[in-house]
Design a protein around this motif. Structure first.
Motif, short mmCIF file in Angstrom:
data_model
loop_
_atom_site.label_atom_id
_atom_site.label_comp_id
_atom_site.label_asym_id
_atom_site.label_seq_id
_atom_site.Cartn_x
_atom_site.Cartn_y
_atom_site.Cartn_z
N UNK A 122 0.77 -0.93 0.51
CA UNK A 122 0.18 -0.01 0.03
C UNK A 122 0.88 1.21 -0.17
N UNK A 123 0.43 1.70 -0.74
CA UNK A 123 1.20 3.86 -0.46
C UNK A 123 0.22 5.03 -0.91
N UNK A 124 0.70 5.81 -0.04
CA UNK A 124 -0.25 6.75 -0.39
C UNK A 124 0.13 8.07 0.58
N UNK A 125 0.63 9.16 -0.27
CA UNK A 125 0.42 10.33 0.25
C UNK A 125 0.21 10.45 2.06
N UNK A 126 -0.98 10.33 1.72
CA UNK A 126 -1.41 10.20 2.87
C UNK A 126 -1.14 10.40 4.59
N UNK A 127 -0.52 9.63 5.49
CA UNK A 127 0.19 9.31 5.96
C UNK A 127 -0.96 8.37 6.76
N UNK A 128 -0.82 7.22 7.03
CA UNK A 128 -0.57 6.07 7.47
C UNK A 128 -0.08 4.77 7.88
N UNK A 129 -1.26 3.39 8.81
CA UNK A 129 -0.37 2.38 9.27
C UNK A 129 -1.10 1.15 9.58
N UNK A 130 -0.33 0.14 10.02
CA UNK A 130 -1.30 -1.22 9.68
C UNK A 130 -1.65 -1.78 11.10
N UNK A 131 -2.37 -2.27 10.69
CA UNK A 131 -2.65 -3.33 12.11
C UNK A 131 -2.81 -4.52 11.83
N UNK A 132 -2.57 -5.30 11.89
CA UNK A 132 -2.71 -7.02 11.89
C UNK A 132 -3.60 -7.63 12.80
N UNK A 160 -4.95 -1.11 7.12
CA UNK A 160 -4.32 -0.54 7.04
C UNK A 160 -5.34 0.89 7.25
N UNK A 161 -4.74 1.81 8.25
CA UNK A 161 -5.72 3.00 8.34
C UNK A 161 -5.40 4.28 7.80
N UNK A 162 -5.74 4.64 6.71
CA UNK A 162 -5.21 5.95 6.29
C UNK A 162 -6.00 7.80 6.40
N UNK A 163 -4.92 8.11 7.02
CA UNK A 163 -6.01 9.36 7.76
C UNK A 163 -5.86 10.39 6.81
N UNK A 164 -7.33 10.36 5.95
CA UNK A 164 -7.20 11.05 4.88
C UNK A 164 -7.62 12.56 5.26
N UNK A 165 -7.94 12.82 6.60
CA UNK A 165 -8.79 14.28 6.43
C UNK A 165 -7.97 14.66 7.76
N UNK A 166 -7.12 15.65 8.30
CA UNK A 166 -6.46 15.58 9.16
C UNK A 166 -6.72 16.37 10.16
N UNK A 167 -7.90 17.67 9.73
CA UNK A 167 -8.40 18.53 11.08
C UNK A 167 -9.57 17.54 11.14
N UNK A 168 -10.04 16.89 10.21
CA UNK A 168 -11.91 16.25 11.19
C UNK A 168 -10.95 14.90 11.36
N UNK A 169 -10.04 14.31 11.27
CA UNK A 169 -9.69 12.71 12.44
C UNK A 169 -10.14 12.14 11.54
N UNK A 170 -10.14 11.86 10.01
CA UNK A 170 -10.71 10.78 9.18
C UNK A 170 -9.89 9.95 9.20
N UNK A 171 -9.90 8.61 9.95
CA UNK A 171 -9.38 7.81 9.17
C UNK A 171 -9.69 6.50 8.14
N UNK A 172 -9.40 6.34 6.75
CA UNK A 172 -10.16 5.51 6.37
C UNK A 172 -8.71 3.97 5.56
N UNK A 173 -9.90 3.39 5.94
CA UNK A 173 -9.08 2.13 6.28
C UNK A 173 -9.22 0.96 4.89
#
Length: 206
Positions: free
Chosen positions: A103-113, A186-199
């Motif tokens: 997975x690749x994105x310009x947004x910050x993200x992290x992975x959870x197994x 993979x949790x991708x922070x797509x909106x920093x101000x609204x704090x939305x994590x796209x999974x």
């Protein structure tokens, strides 16, 4: 007894022998870790057999030991069962994990197994470094997005333990997304101000 990384021992333990506790499915099992300098060997000694019997370890199972308390050493154990997981023959890694790592994105993200413990508990661990970099409040509200649906959740952070979690809202997301042990999120922070994590979910069953 069971060997483990010498580098981990040297980083987290000062003495050549240390009493620890192993937590598995709400049971606390006493054990001991040792470091033998003459042959550069670190082992879990006393207590390993009890843990193996209690957790019903089988050949091929993979155990992940998470040090959740450094002051009074406590390990949380996550087990990938051999009969439930598909391993990539060359690397020994799980196929969902291999796919998630692409997975690749310009947004910050992290992975959870996802492991059995993640499904039973009302929270799941997230990288401490990610929390401290992108969230300022101690217990910020967030939104988890999956397939165009949003679930409210809350993040918890314990500075003394350097642990961060997704707490309230986690169980609702598990049920709605039909998560199973072995899946990788993979949790991708797509909106920093609204704090939305796209999974993005990589399923163990393909």
């Amino acid at each position: 007894m069971q060997n483990f990384q010498v580098s981990f021992y040297k980083k987290h333990f000062k003495d050549d022998e240390q009493d620890i506790q192993i937590r598995f499915e709400r049971e606390l099992l006493p054990a001991k870790v040792c470091y033998h300098q003459h042959n550069s060997l670190a082992i879990i000694s006393a207590g390993w057999r009890l843990f193996a019997l209690t957790s019903k370890l089988q050949p091929g199972d993979v155990t992940v030991f998470e040090l959740i308390n450094r002051e009074d050493p406590l390990f949380d154990v996550h087990i990938y069962r051999a009969h439930e997981q598909a391993l990539e023959p060359r690397t020994g890694e799980f196929r969902p994990q291999i796919e998630a790592q692409k997975f690749s994105s310009e947004n910050p993200f992290f992975m959870v197994k996802i492991m059995h413990d993640n499904l039973l508990r009302s929270r799941t661990s997230i990288p401490n470094a990610f929390f401290t970099k992108y969230f300022k409040k101690k217990e910020p509200n967030v939104k988890i997005q999956f397939e165009n649906k949003l679930w409210p959740a809350k993040l918890l952070y314990y500075p003394s333990l350097s642990n961060a979690y997704i707490s309230s809202g986690w169980q609702h997301f598990i049920l709605a997304s039909n998560l199973k042990a072995g899946d990788v999120c993979v949790f991708e922070l797509i909106k920093v101000e609204e704090r939305v994590l796209d999974v993005h979910i990589y399923r163990a069953d393909g």
